[in-house]
Design an enzyme around this catalytic site. Structure first.
Site, PDB file in Angstrom:
ATOM      1  N   ASP A  24      -3.648   5.022   8.000  1.00 37.17           N
ATOM      2  CA  ASP A  24      -2.682   6.087   8.299  1.00 37.17           C
ATOM      3  C   ASP A  24      -3.323   7.312   8.951  1.00 37.17           C
ATOM      4  OD1 ASP A  24      -4.084   7.059   6.138  1.00 37.17           O
ATOM      5  OD2 ASP A  24      -2.397   6.993   4.739  1.00 37.17           O
ATOM      6  N   ASP A  75      -5.060   0.059   2.484  1.00 36.36           N
ATOM      7  CA  ASP A  75      -5.256   1.355   1.833  1.00 36.36           C
ATOM      8  C   ASP A  75      -4.634   1.293   0.442  1.00 36.36           C
ATOM      9  OD1 ASP A  75      -6.542   2.584   3.898  1.00 36.36           O
ATOM     10  OD2 ASP A  75      -4.745   3.482   4.762  1.00 36.36           O
TER      11      ASP A  75
END
Length: 1086
Positions: free
Chosen positions: A793, A485
């Site tokens: 996440d 990410d």
């Protein structure tokens, strides 16, 4: 290495890729029948796990399989879960039956029994929660009435004072459950006794002891049997201590895994607490991805959907509202957000009962552990065969009179030797053979994995990585690519708005409210305050304002506060009638509010270009609503691209009015209402700065040099992604910033599966990607033979985390759903910590290989020396007690010394470890064969010519033989001590690099050396040795020391790249294939 240099992201001989189609290459199928060939234990079938257990040669099953998955307990665990789920389903069925029933039912009246200072008792709350009894909740006066009885303010929560929390725990219990105690030290001691060979040795020791005392008296006769018994007990105790220490480490790590952090509202502010500190009466905010921490009832919620599969087994989500307000502990928030009032905790919940029933950790095997069991089985069979041959040869020589005493007389003479002496002689031979089995069958080899994993996991915690699955430690060493990410992993996640566009122009500075028109300012503040899952707390004493929420939410709320927003006042002015929480698929979130004058407004915020595309108007500086013409759209688009090029995250805020009569009146219909998202009026576009983490560029470069390609997969604008990728070094230059290196998620998902596989390896940055795009990329890379690590996440990242070879969730921003789907939790959300995990993964594999090289050297040398001596003389230079001491050095102490080496930078200058790469590499074969050959040659020469070489001709034959055998034993042990240093660096010339930093290694080497001196100088009676003078000590040290320069010379000998097993496995089938093809060609002619 040439191929590695040209393509640093692939292993040349990693059979995990399957057959690449080259002529003469061995197919993956050749290894598929090996029960120990399990490249991944993640989601492995029970049948597969049973198969390798059945194929393993095991002398002590309770110890060998201690840290593997207990298949029987796994079945019991599933049965318990099934029963509790059945109970939960019965409750739901009864609830639905009552709702559907047409007959009036007089509900049972509960008599409220006040407990302590509270107006309701624990039994009533437990009954209401477990039975989902809505009528009982209504008897309490609904949620508001119940909160009053629990002395809780629905807005501000409990007071939060220590006395109040202790009182609640005393009355209603704590949010913990009884855990089964771990194994005691005595249990480990008992398990260490279970080894079949050690049992046989103890029986032999007892028999030898009895015969010795009978024939020689108690003063002299107990030494032979007693020394064997003492050596066996020492092995058992040291083994038990080592295993017990490992178990304590695993217990501590398991407790860390269960430490879930969440927010509770106490005293009006959001406070971070551990899940175990939640008490009855707490108000807990819930958002997508959270775990419900206890049983409770819904206070308020918007589009709140709960995944109850962990309790009911049903995969469908359940919507929660005032008609279905009960929330079960352990379930996950699938969508929406809300707040809950906690009514039952710990063992008073179904989840607490479940966890108390299955709380014992049943272990988990790793691929390396399985492969080492295979290696141990192979070595064990060879050692067992050697031991049987030695036993037969020695017995044959003994009973035929060829075994001589020190004075040259035969040990056994038919009709003359007593029965006691005959049995004693036979027992000594059996003892030697059994001891060879002890040395030859490396029971400790598979457990060395557990040791190094336990050590690595403890150290990784310090490096901010919490390992949830043991196998992930190993697999990370094989990772060829990391899909990371951007936000919070490559960047700091410390967001602030530094640019803003509103009223059709740039607002500079962005925090100056006077530059905004009044109507726009009012609407903007309303949108910021209502369209958020965050909160703003203003202390009554005038302290610093506290803002809670995700980093993006906090940045926007902080901007609102600077613009003069009074959060609580704005929220109290209007009522939220429906909310659409931010969705990573649609990249936006919205809320519908009703004002006091019955006007409905729908506020949206999200990805700037997506929200802008839905806008048709904007508000100018005179508060006029103006249509967005082409010039203005171009102005805003250019502004977005300009901000994105500066690495800013671009967010647009917009709204629209809506007719009240079109809003569904029924609560149930409103829950499924789709908020209107067309013809919006643009309020503002903001640029949020999230700077790159310090050191992330170095971490990316380190990965690249280690043969691990880093790819950025982000939901942000493609231009923002490009700017950050250039800053981080994921894209080397602007020339690289083009397709297919740089691609949008939409473009990737529109490709066919074949096209995705072709392009996947070239992708460095994917912008505007959805979680499903990440999943498609992971699948494509895996199909191309990559070992993929993925960071995530969000709740929607769970499928990609589960599909990846290694799932890495974020400890700070990660949801509980993401964490549960992951293998490792990165506690500080930092990419540099991900790289440290790669180092540790490679270190695990490297340390095991060091230990294997060391152990195989000892195995080969000890076996050959004893076998050759047994055949030649009918006696062995290394007796049972000496071999047990060698086994202790090799097995337990050797594993402790070598399996706990910390990772070095050298590990990151080599390619990833192939998942089917041989455990014993060509370099290891070279090293161990050179050392074993040297030891065997020197010690056999001493065995046959020792009297002459050591100048012992003038001594008596008995004493000379004892000195010679003592020198052989001492030199052999010292060779292992010196060779332990060689094993530290199998492929480096400098074997002392970093040795001073490894105190455990130096300590074990020092202890081994001191104990060896004590054994030779003071324990001769027990070990059948004699004291050595300083000259003999120098001879022994010299023999050991030569192994160092010999190792240096050996490392100069080149070895082939292709593993030896490749030749053995593939040559013969290929010839057979050729001959069968020739037969097929010839047969038509006949």
């Amino acid at each position: 290495m040439d191929e590695y240099k040209s393509s640093p992201y692939r292993r040349r001989f990693d059979l995990e890729r399957g057959n690449s189609g080259r002529p003469g290459e061995c197919s993956d199928d050749d290894a598929s029948y090996d029960p120990f060939d399990i490249t991944s234990t993640k989601n492995a079938s029970i049948e597969l796990l049973k198969r390798w257990r059945q194929a393993a040669l095991v002398l002590n099953a309770s110890r060998r399989f201690r840290y593997t998955l207990d298949l029987k307990k796994e079945e019991e665990k599933k049965e318990i879960i099934r029963k509790i789920r059945t109970h939960a389903q019965v409750i739901r069925a009864a609830y639905l039956f009552k709702e559907a029933g047409k007959k009036e039912k007089v509900s049972q009246k509960f008599q409220s029994v006040p407990t302590g200072n509270f107006g309701v008792g624990q039994d009533e709350l437990v009954s209401m929660s477990r039975e989902h009894d809505l009528s009982l909740l209504q008897q309490f006066g609904g949620v508001a009435g119940l909160s009053g009885k629990l002395k809780t303010n629905l807005e501000k929560g409990i007071a939060g004072a220590d006395e109040d929390i202790l009182e609640r725990k005393k009355v209603f219990g704590s949010n913990t459950y009884p855990r089964k105690k771990g194994r005691s030290f005595w249990r480990f001691l008992w398990e260490a006794w279970q080894d079949l060979t050690l049992v046989i040795l103890m029986v032999a020791a007892a028999a030898s002891l009895a015969l010795g005392i009978k024939s020689e008296g108690i003063e002299e006769g107990w030494y032979d049997g007693g020394s064997i018994a003492f050596a066996v007990i020492l092995v058992i105790v040291v083994t038990a201590v080592s295993d017990y220490r490992q178990s304590l480490q695993f217990q501590n790590l398991n407790e860390e895994k269960q430490n879930i952090h969440l927010e509770a509202i106490r005293g009006g502010r959001r406070t971070e607490v551990l899940i175990f500190d939640i008490v009855v009466g707490d108000i807990v905010p819930l958002k997508i991805g959270d775990q419900v921490p206890a049983d409770g009832v819904l206070v308020s919620g918007h589009s709140l959907a709960i995944d109850e599969s962990s309790m009911t087994g049903e995969s469908k989500t359940v919507h929660k509202d005032s008609k279905a307000p009960f929330l079960m502990s352990g379930c996950k928030v699938a969508d929406g957000y809300g707040t809950m009032l906690v009514t039952s905790v710990g063992i008073n919940t179904e989840w607490g009962l479940l966890m108390a029933s299955i709380s014992e950790d049943t272990g988990e095997e790793t691929p390396l552990q399985v492969r080492l069991n295979g290696l141990a089985t192979f070595i064990g069979i060879a050692g067992l065969s050697v031991a049987v041959v030695v036993l037969l040869v020695l017995l044959a020589r003994y009973f035929t009179g060829h075994t001589k005493n020190a004075d040259g007389s035969a040990q056994f003479q038919r009709g003359k030797t007593s029965v006691g002496d005959t049995i004693d002689g036979a027992i000594k031979i059996v003892t030697i053979a059994v001891t060879i089995v002890v040395v030859a069958v490396p029971e400790g080899l598979p457990l060395a994995v557990t040791l190094t994993l336990a050590y690595s996991m403890r150290k990784m915690m310090r490096d901010k990585a919490l390992v949830r699955r043991l196998s992930a430690c190993e697999t990370m060493g094989s990772a060829t690519t990391i899909c990371s990410d951007k936000t919070g992993t490559l960047t700091l996640n410390e967001m602030a708005i530094i640019k803003a566009y509103a009223n059709g122009k740039i607002i500079n500075p962005p925090n100056d409210a006077s530059l905004l028109s009044p109507m726009l300012s009012s609407l903007l503040i309303e949108g910021i305050a209502q369209n958020t899952a965050g909160s703003v707390f203003v202390p009554e004493d005038g302290g610093k304002v506290e803002i809670a929420g995700s980093p993006t939410e906090k940045a926007i709320l902080c901007w609102g506060v600077k613009l003069g927003m009074n959060f609580d006042a704005v929220r109290s002015k209007s009522l939220i009638i429906h909310a659409f929480p931010f969705n990573s698929e649609r990249k936006r979130g919205g809320v519908a509010i009703k004002t006091p004058d019955s006007e409905v407004r729908v506020h949206w915020k999200g990805a700037a270009e997506i929200v802008l595309a839905s806008c048709t108007q904007y508000i100018d500086e005179n508060d006029h609503v103006i249509s967005l013409d082409e010039d203005k759209v171009t102005f805003f688009r250019d502004s977005i691209e300009e901000m994105a090029a500066e690495s800013l995250r671009c967010v647009a805020i917009a709204y629209r009015s809506y007719e009240l009569e079109k809003v569904p009146a029924d609560e149930e219909q409103r829950a499924h209402w789709t908020l209107p998202d067309e013809e919006l009026i643009l309020l503002a576009i903001v640029g949020i700065k999230d700077p790159c983490r310090k050191g992330v560029r170095d971490a990316v470069e380190l990965c690249t040099s280690a043969g691990v390609k880093v790819r950025m997969v982000t939901g942000d604008n493609i231009q923002t992604a490009k700017a950050i990728a250039l800053e981080c070094g994921i894209l080397a230059s602007y020339a690289d910033a083009k397709e297919p290196n740089l691609i949008e998620g939409k473009s990737f998902r529109e490709l066919s599966e074949v096209q995705r596989q072709e392009i996947a390896e070239k992708i460095s940055v994917m912008g505007r990607s959805s979680p499903n795009d990440k999943l498609l990329l992971v699948k494509a890379l895996k199909q191309k033979g990559h070992v993929v690590a993925v960071t995530g996440d969000g709740t929607n990242d769970a499928p990609a985390l589960h599909e990846a070879d290694i799932g890495l969730s974020m400890g700070i921003q990660g949801t509980e759903v993401a964490k549960e789907s992951s293998d490792i939790i990165i506690l500080d959300d930092d990419f540099a910590s991900v790289v440290k995990v790669v180092r540790w993964g490679r270190s695990v594999y490297a340390n095991i290989q060091k230990f294997i090289q060391f152990q195989l050297t000892v195995n080969v040398a000890a076996l050959i020396i004893n076998v050759v001596a047994a055949f030649a003389t009918g006696d062995v230079p290394l007796n049972a007690v000496q071999l047990l001491w060698v086994n202790l050095i090799m097995d337990t102490l050797g594993a402790l010394a070598l399996a706990t080496e910390p990772p070095t930078d050298h590990l990151m200058h080599r390619p990833p470890v192939g998942r089917r790469e041989p455990l014993v590499t060509n370099i290891m074969w070279r090293n161990l064969l050179i050392q074993a050959l040297y030891q065997v040659t020197v010690l056999l020469v001493l065995n046959f010519q020792g009297r002459e070489i050591l100048h012992l001709q003038h001594d008596s034959r008995v004493h000379a033989n004892k000195v010679r055998n003592t020198v052989i034993f001492n030199a052999f042990v010292l060779c292992q001590i010196f060779n332990e240093f060689n094993a530290r660096k199998p492929d480096q010339l400098n074997i002392f690099e970093g040795v001073q930093r490894n105190r455990l290694f130096m300590g074990i080497v020092g202890i081994t050396l001191i104990l060896q001196v004590i054994i030779i100088e003071f324990l001769g009676k027990f070990t059948s040795t004699v004291k050595l003078n300083w000259k003999m000590w120098l001879v022994c040290i010299g023999i050991g020391f030569i192994s160092w320069p010999l190792a240096v010379l050996g490392k100069l000998i080149p070895v082939p790249d292709a593993p030896l097993s490749k030749y053995f496995r593939c040559r013969v089938p290929r010839r057979r294939a050729r001959s069968s093809q020739m037969e097929e060609v010839d047969s038509p002619r006949q």
